[in-house]
Design an enzyme around this catalytic site. Structure first.
Site, PDB file in Angstrom:
ATOM      1  N   HIS A   1      -5.985   2.912  -3.783  1.00  0.00           N
ATOM      2  CA  HIS A   1      -5.868   3.150  -2.337  1.00  0.00           C
ATOM      3  C   HIS A   1      -6.220   4.612  -2.035  1.00  0.00           C
ATOM      4  O   HIS A   1      -5.605   5.236  -1.170  1.00  0.00           O
ATOM      5  CB  HIS A   1      -4.434   2.819  -1.892  1.00  0.00           C
ATOM      6  CG  HIS A   1      -4.262   2.629  -0.403  1.00  0.00           C
ATOM      7  ND1 HIS A   1      -5.075   1.835   0.358  1.00  0.00           N
ATOM      8  CD2 HIS A   1      -3.336   3.132   0.463  1.00  0.00           C
ATOM      9  CE1 HIS A   1      -4.667   1.854   1.622  1.00  0.00           C
ATOM     10  NE2 HIS A   1      -3.618   2.647   1.714  1.00  0.00           N
TER      11      HIS A   1
ATOM     12  N   HIS B   1      -5.007   9.219   0.554  1.00  0.00           N
ATOM     13  CA  HIS B   1      -4.961   8.367   1.739  1.00  0.00           C
ATOM     14  C   HIS B   1      -5.943   8.858   2.800  1.00  0.00           C
ATOM     15  O   HIS B   1      -5.656   8.898   3.998  1.00  0.00           O
ATOM     16  CB  HIS B   1      -3.547   8.269   2.333  1.00  0.00           C
ATOM     17  CG  HIS B   1      -3.336   6.983   3.075  1.00  0.00           C
ATOM     18  ND1 HIS B   1      -3.641   6.819   4.398  1.00  0.00           N
ATOM     19  CD2 HIS B   1      -2.891   5.779   2.663  1.00  0.00           C
ATOM     20  CE1 HIS B   1      -3.380   5.581   4.766  1.00  0.00           C
ATOM     21  NE2 HIS B   1      -2.922   4.923   3.727  1.00  0.00           N
TER      22      HIS B   1
ATOM     23  N   TYR C   1      -6.817   2.461   5.980  1.00  0.00           N
ATOM     24  CA  TYR C   1      -7.179   2.025   7.349  1.00  0.00           C
ATOM     25  C   TYR C   1      -8.236   0.913   7.346  1.00  0.00           C
ATOM     26  O   TYR C   1      -8.810   0.598   8.386  1.00  0.00           O
ATOM     27  CB  TYR C   1      -7.674   3.203   8.205  1.00  0.00           C
ATOM     28  CG  TYR C   1      -6.845   4.454   8.027  1.00  0.00           C
ATOM     29  CD1 TYR C   1      -5.562   4.539   8.572  1.00  0.00           C
ATOM     30  CD2 TYR C   1      -7.318   5.530   7.285  1.00  0.00           C
ATOM     31  CE1 TYR C   1      -4.781   5.671   8.383  1.00  0.00           C
ATOM     32  CE2 TYR C   1      -6.540   6.655   7.083  1.00  0.00           C
ATOM     33  CZ  TYR C   1      -5.274   6.729   7.635  1.00  0.00           C
ATOM     34  OH  TYR C   1      -4.504   7.837   7.430  1.00  0.00           O
TER      35      TYR C   1
ATOM     36  N   ASP D   1       0.834  -1.207   0.000  1.00  0.00           N
ATOM     37  CA  ASP D   1       0.000   0.000   0.000  1.00  0.00           C
ATOM     38  C   ASP D   1       0.874   1.265   0.000  1.00  0.00           C
ATOM     39  O   ASP D   1       2.054   1.221   0.360  1.00  0.00           O
ATOM     40  CB  ASP D   1      -0.870   0.046   1.262  1.00  0.00           C
ATOM     41  CG  ASP D   1      -1.978  -1.003   1.238  1.00  0.00           C
ATOM     42  OD1 ASP D   1      -2.001  -1.838   0.318  1.00  0.00           O
ATOM     43  OD2 ASP D   1      -2.813  -0.969   2.161  1.00  0.00           O
ATOM     44  N   ASP D   2       0.236   2.367  -0.332  1.00  0.00           N
ATOM     45  CA  ASP D   2       0.749   3.732  -0.151  1.00  0.00           C
ATOM     46  C   ASP D   2       1.761   4.207  -1.196  1.00  0.00           C
ATOM     47  O   ASP D   2       2.170   5.359  -1.159  1.00  0.00           O
ATOM     48  CB  ASP D   2       1.369   3.948   1.250  1.00  0.00           C
ATOM     49  CG  ASP D   2       0.359   3.771   2.378  1.00  0.00           C
ATOM     50  OD1 ASP D   2      -0.801   3.431   2.074  1.00  0.00           O
ATOM     51  OD2 ASP D   2       0.717   3.966   3.545  1.00  0.00           O
TER      52      ASP D   2
ATOM     53  N   HIS E   1       4.095  -2.078   3.015  1.00  0.00           N
ATOM     54  CA  HIS E   1       4.104  -0.744   2.396  1.00  0.00           C
ATOM     55  C   HIS E   1       5.430  -0.565   1.655  1.00  0.00           C
ATOM     56  O   HIS E   1       6.495  -0.636   2.294  1.00  0.00           O
ATOM     57  CB  HIS E   1       3.932   0.330   3.473  1.00  0.00           C
ATOM     58  CG  HIS E   1       2.628   0.192   4.219  1.00  0.00           C
ATOM     59  ND1 HIS E   1       2.463  -0.696   5.249  1.00  0.00           N
ATOM     60  CD2 HIS E   1       1.435   0.799   4.045  1.00  0.00           C
ATOM     61  CE1 HIS E   1       1.212  -0.623   5.694  1.00  0.00           C
ATOM     62  NE2 HIS E   1       0.568   0.279   4.982  1.00  0.00           N
TER      63      HIS E   1
HETATM   64 ZN   LIG Z   1      -2.428   2.983   3.406  1.00  0.00          ZN
END
Ligand SMILES: [Zn+2]
Length: 236
Positions: free
Chosen positions: A112, A116, A153, A61-62, A203
């Site tokens: 995603h 965020h 989250y 993610d991210d 991540h």
């Molecule tokens: Zn995230």
């Protein structure tokens, strides 16, 4: 009692106690062997019921990250492994080549959100705008709109489900890589908790997470696990 009789008695006593000791030892040995057999049998039964290692998914993610993502993509390519990337829309700018590389190298690309944002804390319209923005960004690079979304989250609502026709993908193994930023801690946590169908949350914006991911690919492949994308895992 004369001396000779006393010796005879003593000899008889020695034989008696010796024989008794032999009987006790034989009984102990046979019980021990029986116990050992039972332990071996229980072990074999436990091994039979334990599942053989199967498919698991690495998810990131991210990203994308200018520094970490290329290292991760290199390592995954070297190992012939496909992963799933849930991208933050605003992180794509200037890193379109990495997004294209993900697609060309067989990875799954998911959404995603744009910034965020915790989607359930916003209006449904604002949340949908976040998702649509990132879908458009990814489609502009790859030609395909993502089908999978991972809400930041893990925060999602039924209301959003109606507005956004995408498949939500959460996770079931979270080594909290962002918190420890410690390769060894991440590797040992995942190795301890991994099982068939694990969706591992990492991540690709931390060097430690990239190193942990590649070490996990090496060591879990050796154990017999197969790394697949979340789509392959969900279809199985
Ligand atoms: Zn995230």
């Amino acid at each position: 009692m004369n001396r000779r009789r006393w010796f005879a008695w003593r000899k008889a006593a020695v034989w008696f106690w010796g024989f008794l000791a032999l009987l006790i030892t034989m009984d102990f040995c046979s019980n021990y062997a029986r116990l050992q057999r039972r332990v071996r049998q229980a072990g074999a039964e436990a091994a039979e019921t334990r599942e053989a290692p199967g498919a698991i998914a690495l998810t990131f993610d991210d990203g994308p990250s200018e520094v970490c993502t290329p290292k991760l993509l290199d390592g995954l390519k070297e190992r012939g492994v496909h992963a799933s990337f849930f991208l933050v829309g605003q992180n794509i700018d200037g890193k379109e080549d990495l997004v294209l590389r993900m697609q060309q190298e067989g990875h799954l690309i998911g959404n995603h959100s744009q910034t965020h944002m915790q989607l359930t804390a916003e209006t449904v319209e604002a949340a949908c705008r976040q998702i649509e923005y990132t879908n458009r960004k990814i489609a502009a690079v790859t030609g395909n709109e993502p089908v999978y979304v991972r809400p930041p989250y893990g925060s999602w609502s039924e209301e959003l489900e109606c507005m956004v026709p995408m498949t939500v993908v959460l996770w079931n193994l979270d080594p909290l890589d962002w918190k420890s930023q410690n390769k060894d801690a991440v590797v040992s946590y995942v190795k301890k908790h991994v099982e068939n169908g694990s969706i591992i949350l990492l991540h690709d914006i931390y060097e430690s997470s990239v190193e942990a991911a590649l070490e996990l690919v090496d060591s879990l492949s050796e154990e017999g696990y197969e790394f697949v994308t979340v789509e392959e895992l969900l279809i199985e």
